[in-house]
Design a protein around this motif. Structure first.
Motif: not given
Length: 435
Positions: A184-191, A206-207
């Motif tokens: 594992l390398f990156l933990l990326v948010d996908g809002e 809007e988000l």
């Protein structure tokens, strides 16, 4: 549990996605080809040829071919890391199998691209068992193609409540002989998809800002020795909002952010670095106002705060409808409470070098003085404050310098930009301090 990391980077500032195939173009790989030739501050730390959301489903087979072609041609010269995003979904075995097939083709050594590829990005993951499925597929691909086990890193996009909760399981799962989650390398948010998964609504559509998700991702990355990256900021013309988002993120320990355009890449590459010059801020109402530096003095030139000398060493300070009658000493204390200093790279390096010299002389803590000449409504006030530096202060101040050192080591294509920004002497000292 101590986790053995399989990569060298400590920081990632920019996560830049490019569609892998665009329908209706003479060259469907046009945008991919353009991204692969970015250099310097326009080039991201992590480039993501995006064969999922950024590419139409009917173009994804062609997208795999384009990834192979473009990365084979330009990957060797690309200054950042390359992590293609493939299709995946926690609830769809068919989609997971398609993602496996895409990775299998891209990683085939006979195609010439895998030697330039650092890993893959897996979207729409669920609980930790789903993460293990992706990990197992990567292990199979490595064995199938004769690659070293763990040589392909895995980054995930946190787009569901399941994935958010799974981050809390990583410390227990990583390092078990039944998986290779150390990749594992990156933990990326996908809002965007996270909002959909949470069934969240706002009056405007809007988000939501989701500060909790960003905090949890940063915490999960810190606990597992990974790197946290915020999701896309889709108002690409709102540079100030993008900067504010990054400032909020850095206060949570999240340095990286998704970039949608080369312009956002430049912003995100430069914003986390220590500033070229220091500046004083004055708290006025609900905001911090940057003071103008004029001939060694720091001048407030606004209407929300006023100051006048009333005679006999007395002063009147008006702010927010309140009027304070103050002596000279009381005025200095009031302005000290209202001011803050943002140190430059040179300031940080100076302080670190001074503390290192003191520590070498056997001192465990020293006082460092900050002073400034403030001018408010033509009234000049000298202020100064002492700050105690001990080992904990030193370590905290080292974080921005460690980021700079990480960038300098892994992005030699940005050396000229960094020297133009700070000067050769500061760059030389900043690369040496703390080591």
């Amino acid at each position: 549990m101590s986790v053995q990391r399989h990569y060298e980077r400590e920081f990632v500032r920019t996560f830049f996605t490019s569609p892998t195939a665009v329908d209706g173009e003479d060259d469907s790989a046009k945008m991919l080809r353009s991204a692969g030739q970015l250099r310097g501050l326009q080039a991201p730390d992590v480039w993501v040829p995006d064969n999922e959301d950024a590419t139409a489903p009917n173009m994804r087979d062609e997208g795999v071919e384009n990834i192979v072609e473009v990365v084979s041609e330009h990957g060797g010269d690309f200054p950042g890391e390359i992590h293609p995003r493939v299709v995946w979904h926690r609830e769809s075995p068919t989609t997971r199998y398609q993602g496996f097939q895409q990775m299998l083709e891209i990683a085939d050594p006979e195609n010439g691209a895998v030697e330039h590829i650092d890993g893959f990005v897996i979207p729409e993951v669920g609980d930790v068992d789903d993460w293990k499925k992706a990990d197992e597929f990567l292990t199979i691909i490595e064995h199938e193609h004769g690659l070293s086990e763990g040589s392909l890193s895995m980054s995930v996009i946190v787009e569901s409540g399941e994935a958010e909760l799974a981050m809390g399981d990583l410390r227990d799962e990583m390092g078990k002989p039944s998986n290779t989650l150390e990749r594992l390398f990156l933990l990326v948010d996908g809002e965007v998809d996270y909002t959909k998964d949470m069934r969240a609504m706002t009056p405007t559509g809007e988000l939501p800002p989701w500060p909790e998700l960003r905090h949890n991702t940063s915490r999960g990355a810190s606990a597992a020795g990974l790197i946290a990256v915020d999701g896309p900021y889709d108002d690409i013309r709102d540079d100030e909002g993008y900067r504010e988002r990054m400032t909020e993120n850095r206060a949570k320990g999240m340095t990286g952010i998704w970039s949608l355009t080369p312009g956002q890449v430049v912003e995100a590459n430069t914003a986390p670095l220590p500033p070229e010059s220091g500046r004083w801020l004055l708290s006025v109402g609900d905001e911090d106002v940057e003071l103008d530096a004029v001939d060694g003095r720091h001048v407030y030139d606004g209407d929300a705060l006023s100051l006048e000398e009333t005679g006999d060493g007395q002063f009147a300070l008006e702010a927010g409808g309140d009027r304070l009658e103050l002596t000279a000493d009381e005025l200095r204390e009031e302005l000290l409470d209202r001011t803050a200093y943002v140190p430059s790279m040179n300031d940080i390096v100076d302080s670190m070098e001074e503390f290192e010299a003191a520590k070498a002389a056997g001192k465990g803590a020293i006082a460092m003085t900050q002073s400034a000449t403030l001018v408010v409504d033509g009234v000049t006030v000298e202020i100064s404050k002492d700050r105690m530096w001990d080992e904990a202060t030193y370590q905290a101040s080292q974080t921005p310098v460690a980021l700079f050192q990480d960038v300098y080591e892994h992005r030699p294509d940005q050396h000229d930009d960094l020297e133009a920004m700070y000067g050769e002497d500061v760059v030389e000292r900043a690369t040496a301090v703390g080591n």
